[in-house]
Design an enzyme around this catalytic site. Sequence first.
Site, mmCIF file in Angstrom:
data_model
loop_
_atom_site.group_PDB
_atom_site.id
_atom_site.type_symbol
_atom_site.label_atom_id
_atom_site.label_comp_id
_atom_site.label_asym_id
_atom_site.label_seq_id
_atom_site.Cartn_x
_atom_site.Cartn_y
_atom_site.Cartn_z
ATOM 1 N N ASP A 66 63.605 -7.893 40.101
ATOM 2 C CA ASP A 66 62.756 -7.612 38.953
ATOM 3 C C ASP A 66 61.326 -7.539 39.476
ATOM 4 O OD1 ASP A 66 61.806 -7.265 36.374
ATOM 5 O OD2 ASP A 66 62.186 -9.330 35.745
ATOM 6 N N ASP B 67 57.926 -8.009 37.268
ATOM 7 C CA ASP B 67 56.995 -8.954 36.644
ATOM 8 C C ASP B 67 57.572 -10.366 36.676
ATOM 9 O OD1 ASP B 67 55.386 -6.765 36.138
ATOM 10 O OD2 ASP B 67 56.145 -6.493 34.115
ATOM 11 N N SER C 126 52.323 -11.362 32.446
ATOM 12 C CA SER C 126 51.325 -11.656 31.415
ATOM 13 C C SER C 126 51.926 -11.375 30.045
ATOM 14 C CB SER C 126 50.092 -10.777 31.609
ATOM 15 O OG SER C 126 49.243 -10.862 30.483
ATOM 16 N N ASP C 127 51.655 -12.257 29.080
ATOM 17 C CA ASP C 127 52.081 -12.017 27.701
ATOM 18 C C ASP C 127 51.395 -10.781 27.115
ATOM 19 O OD1 ASP C 127 53.759 -14.212 27.744
ATOM 20 O OD2 ASP C 127 52.283 -15.554 26.824
ATOM 21 N N THR D 195 62.972 -2.849 36.571
ATOM 22 C CA THR D 195 61.984 -3.555 35.758
ATOM 23 C C THR D 195 61.939 -3.029 34.323
ATOM 24 O OG1 THR D 195 59.617 -4.127 35.613
ATOM 25 C CG2 THR D 195 60.148 -2.029 36.659
ATOM 26 N N SER E 279 58.444 -2.310 28.706
ATOM 27 C CA SER E 279 58.361 -1.962 27.285
ATOM 28 C C SER E 279 56.933 -1.630 26.859
ATOM 29 C CB SER E 279 58.915 -3.090 26.412
ATOM 30 O OG SER E 279 58.100 -4.233 26.466
ATOM 31 N N ARG F 12 55.583 0.780 23.821
ATOM 32 C CA ARG F 12 54.617 0.231 22.857
ATOM 33 C C ARG F 12 53.291 0.987 22.878
ATOM 34 N NH1 ARG F 12 56.101 -5.684 22.071
ATOM 35 N NH2 ARG F 12 57.875 -6.009 23.440
ATOM 36 N N HIS G 140 61.602 1.514 27.155
ATOM 37 C CA HIS G 140 61.806 1.394 25.716
ATOM 38 C C HIS G 140 61.167 0.146 25.124
ATOM 39 C CE1 HIS G 140 65.140 3.877 27.296
ATOM 40 N NE2 HIS G 140 64.715 4.667 26.311
#
Length: 95
Positions: A7, A9, A16-17, A50, A53, A57, A91
């Site tokens: 992966d 991140d 990071s959020d 990875t 999204s 967004r 997605h």
Amino acid sequence: MKLVILDRDGVINFDSDQFIKSPDEWRPIPGSLEAIARLTQWGYRVVVATNQSGLGRGLFDVASLNAMHAKMQHMLAAVGGRVDAIFYCPHAPDE
């Protein structure tokens, strides 16, 4: 063939959020690039899979994602490593 799938991140770079949206925000976790270089030197093919999204967004575009991956590849090359392929899911959660 020996293969490792990683992966991105939280494994190769800090997560990071608020999402990693640009090459400036992409920062490797200490030791991760050197670990990938060792895998490369030991004859492994390294692939990244990875979830991105942030694309779905609308937080960043494919050009920005490609620039982040180019930075990662450049930094890997500097320590003797490489990623052979990068696959991403663009997605958003509702797709």
